[in-house]
Write a protein that holds these residues in place. Sequence first.
Motif, short mmCIF file in Angstrom:
data_model
loop_
_atom_site.label_atom_id
_atom_site.label_comp_id
_atom_site.label_asym_id
_atom_site.label_seq_id
_atom_site.Cartn_x
_atom_site.Cartn_y
_atom_site.Cartn_z
N ILE A 130 0.84 -1.19 0.00
CA ILE A 130 0.00 0.00 0.00
C ILE A 130 0.88 1.25 0.00
N PRO A 131 0.64 2.20 -0.91
CA PRO A 131 1.46 3.42 -0.92
C PRO A 131 1.08 4.37 0.22
N PRO A 132 1.98 5.25 0.63
CA PRO A 132 1.68 6.17 1.74
C PRO A 132 0.60 7.19 1.43
N SER A 133 0.25 7.36 0.18
CA SER A 133 -0.84 8.27 -0.20
C SER A 133 -2.20 7.75 0.24
N CYS A 134 -2.30 6.46 0.49
CA CYS A 134 -3.58 5.84 0.85
C CYS A 134 -3.92 6.15 2.31
N GLY A 135 -5.11 6.70 2.52
CA GLY A 135 -5.51 7.06 3.87
C GLY A 135 -6.52 6.11 4.49
N TYR A 136 -7.22 5.32 3.66
CA TYR A 136 -8.33 4.53 4.20
C TYR A 136 -8.57 3.28 3.37
N ILE A 137 -8.73 2.16 4.08
CA ILE A 137 -9.12 0.91 3.42
C ILE A 137 -10.41 0.45 4.08
N ASP A 138 -11.44 0.26 3.28
CA ASP A 138 -12.79 0.02 3.81
C ASP A 138 -13.03 -1.47 4.11
N ASN A 139 -14.22 -1.73 4.66
CA ASN A 139 -14.61 -3.06 5.16
C ASN A 139 -14.26 -4.20 4.22
N TYR A 140 -13.68 -5.26 4.78
CA TYR A 140 -13.52 -6.55 4.11
C TYR A 140 -12.79 -6.46 2.75
N ALA A 141 -11.96 -5.45 2.58
CA ALA A 141 -11.32 -5.24 1.27
C ALA A 141 -10.52 -6.45 0.80
N PHE A 142 -9.90 -7.18 1.74
CA PHE A 142 -9.08 -8.34 1.36
C PHE A 142 -9.61 -9.63 2.00
N LYS A 143 -10.83 -9.60 2.45
CA LYS A 143 -11.39 -10.80 3.09
C LYS A 143 -11.40 -11.98 2.10
N GLY A 144 -11.04 -13.14 2.61
CA GLY A 144 -11.07 -14.35 1.79
C GLY A 144 -9.90 -14.51 0.85
N CYS A 145 -8.91 -13.59 0.90
CA CYS A 145 -7.70 -13.76 0.09
C CYS A 145 -6.83 -14.77 0.83
N GLU A 146 -7.15 -16.03 0.65
CA GLU A 146 -6.61 -17.08 1.52
C GLU A 146 -5.10 -17.26 1.41
N SER A 147 -4.47 -16.78 0.33
CA SER A 147 -3.01 -16.92 0.17
C SER A 147 -2.25 -15.70 0.65
#
Length: 247
Positions: A105-122
């Motif tokens: 994630i780059p430092p410009s990113c301020g917010y990641i919302d609900n469940y954005a990576f949920k289920g990314c099992e690897s």
Amino acid sequence: MTLFYNGEILWEGYIYSGKPLVYDEEERHSWEVIIVLPGVEEIPHGTFNDCCNVETVIMSDTVRRIEHRAFQLCSSLMFVKLSTNLEYIGGWAFYFCDSLTSIFIPPSCGYIDNYAFKGCESLTMLGLPQHVQLNQGLFKGTALIKKSPIEVDEDGEYDEDDEDTVIQWIKSINNGEAYALHRASASYDPLSEIIHALVKRHGIKVMRMPNTIGITPSQYLEANTFVDISEKDIINRYILDMMGETV
């Protein structure tokens, strides 16, 4: 097949009751690489939903927002290079991208919302600036959360009351002097001088030292989408230094 994405709306309506636009399902399933073209500032809701054969996504640095469910169910997705100017990742954006092993994630990113990576099992490797605000359930069902000290079930689910503890743990994975090289290798645009100084101080073996979740600086460096140096470069410079030569 490669899609050069120009920002057009490719999905209409809700995910489970909506429909693809412009390209039919057969063509969407033919894409293996997505290149987001310069000038695109937003990847709209559901744009690449269920594009199940996409393996690589490379974004231009004009992209500022990835909206909800933009890459949901891209089950073959293994490599994502985010925009260096990205500000927001929407809920369920990479939901159940089963093959994704790392994200930086780059430092410009301020917010990641609900469940954005949920289920990314690897998913195990994460480059995450400390200031990024994380919403709930982001890493449920990932290999990363299964390595945590938090009590989880076999699917990587945990009690919602543990959410704050989970976030604190995620942000602390590479804290401490012992993991300075891990932090540097997983960071945005890691400086070769800093990495070289740490290797020179601790010896080349530190490149293969695992952190608490079993990831080495070498693995972070190889996976980091923002780096322009390699482990080979570091080793070569280390050897020259030990021989008393300069680079």
